[in-house]
Design an enzyme around this catalytic site. Structure first.
Site, PDB file in Angstrom:
ATOM      1  N   ARG A 149       0.830  -1.214   0.000  1.00  0.00           N
ATOM      2  CA  ARG A 149       0.000   0.000   0.000  1.00  0.00           C
ATOM      3  C   ARG A 149       0.859   1.257   0.000  1.00  0.00           C
ATOM      4  O   ARG A 149       0.595   2.193  -0.759  1.00  0.00           O
ATOM      5  CB  ARG A 149      -0.956   0.006   1.184  1.00  0.00           C
ATOM      6  N   ASN A 163      -6.251  -2.540   2.001  1.00  0.00           N
ATOM      7  CA  ASN A 163      -6.237  -3.993   2.073  1.00  0.00           C
ATOM      8  C   ASN A 163      -7.657  -4.521   1.983  1.00  0.00           C
ATOM      9  O   ASN A 163      -8.606  -3.859   2.408  1.00  0.00           O
ATOM     10  CB  ASN A 163      -5.607  -4.465   3.385  1.00  0.00           C
TER      11      ASN A 163
END
Length: 91
Positions: free
Chosen positions: A19, A37
């Site tokens: 990320r 996520n």
């Protein structure tokens, strides 16, 4: 022309800095959007910008950061690019 795309990335993409690396890449490409996520172990993101930048992001997502293993990237047009964070952000 500004477009938006929705991506789902699967493989070993959680717990490997995916990320944060996606956020850096998207910001370098001056894209708006977010990454988060998923409960199934994947990573999901929506990005908006010009087609060339979105294509470059898609190429990067297929590889990811060095600790990741990307098995598949699913991409589809996003419904809208309204209200996407600028700059690109991690959720």
């Amino acid at each position: 022309m500004r477009n938006a795309r929705h991506y789902i990335v699967t493989g070993r993409v959680q717990g490997v800095g995916f990320r944060a690396a996606t956020e850096r890449s998207a910001r370098e490409l001056d894209l708006a959007g977010w990454v988060q996520n998923r409960r199934d172990g994947g990573v999901e993101l929506v990005a908006a910008g010009d087609d060339a930048a979105l294509d470059r992001l898609g190429d990067w997502l297929a590889v990811g950061p060095s600790m990741a293993r990307v098995d598949h990237v699913e991409v589809a047009p996003a419904d809208s690019d309204d209200d996407l964070p600028q700059p690109f952000a991690v959720r």
